[in-house]
Write an enzyme that holds these catalytic residues in place. Structure first.
Site, mmCIF file in Angstrom:
data_model
loop_
_atom_site.group_PDB
_atom_site.id
_atom_site.type_symbol
_atom_site.label_atom_id
_atom_site.label_comp_id
_atom_site.label_asym_id
_atom_site.label_seq_id
_atom_site.Cartn_x
_atom_site.Cartn_y
_atom_site.Cartn_z
ATOM 1 C CE LYS A 1 85.096 16.711 69.159
ATOM 2 N NZ LYS A 1 84.505 17.796 68.443
ATOM 3 C CB CYS A 2 77.878 12.935 73.987
ATOM 4 S SG CYS A 2 76.751 11.775 74.770
ATOM 5 N N GLY A 3 75.847 11.946 71.674
ATOM 6 C CA GLY A 3 74.474 12.011 71.193
ATOM 7 C C GLY A 3 73.563 12.809 72.109
#
Length: 158
Positions: A34-36
């Site tokens: 759930k990271c850019g």
């Protein structure tokens, strides 16, 4: 001392000695779902597909130490990676990669290749390129796209 002196638990729960990767070029990456930077899974998989038969491995180490960006269980992480990015490279169990509780492998990696601002792992998708002898060749920032590491991988595989 080298990366080959360590072992880590795979995402399926088996303890794996990293000496099994002796003679291979490794790209060790701390990951998150759930990271850019999560779309980098795609580039990591492309590198793995392109160079695996030449002695290259990507080793993914999920970590939840950065703004709770990897909250799932090992099973959920594995399913997410396969479904969304077709990940087939080795993934390991959720791991602490910085601080006093950091996995010994990551303590070793940051000693061998300290960061520019801090010797700690700064964020998800910090990458360490390791040569066939288990020595750190280079450290790459989270924003470094996997494709831009390709020339260094080719250099080590020669």
């Amino acid at each position: 001392m080298s990366v080959h002196d360590f072992s880590a638990k795979t995402i399926t729960g088996e303890e794996k000695p990293l000496s099994e990767y002796s003679g291979k070029v490794l790209l060790i990456v701390n990951t998150a779902s759930k990271c850019g930077f999560t779309p980098q899974y795609e580039g990591l998989q492309e590198l793995y597909d392109k160079y695996h038969e030449n002695g290259f491995e990507v080793l993914g180490f999920p970590s939840n130490q950065f703004m709770n960006q990897e909250p799932g269980s090992d099973e959920e992480i594995q399913e997410f990676c396969k479904l969304n990015y077709g990940v087939s490279f080795p993934m390991f169990s959720k791991t602490d990669v910085r601080g006093k509780e950091a996995h010994p492998l990551f303590q070793y990696l940051i000693k061998q290749a300290p960061g520019v601002v801090s010797d700690q792992v700064k964020w998800n998708f910090t990458k360490f390129l390791v040569d066939q002898d288990g020595q750190v060749f280079e450290r790459y920032a989270p924003k470094t796209n996997p494709e831009s590491i390709e020339k260094d991988i080719e250099k080590l595989l020669r």
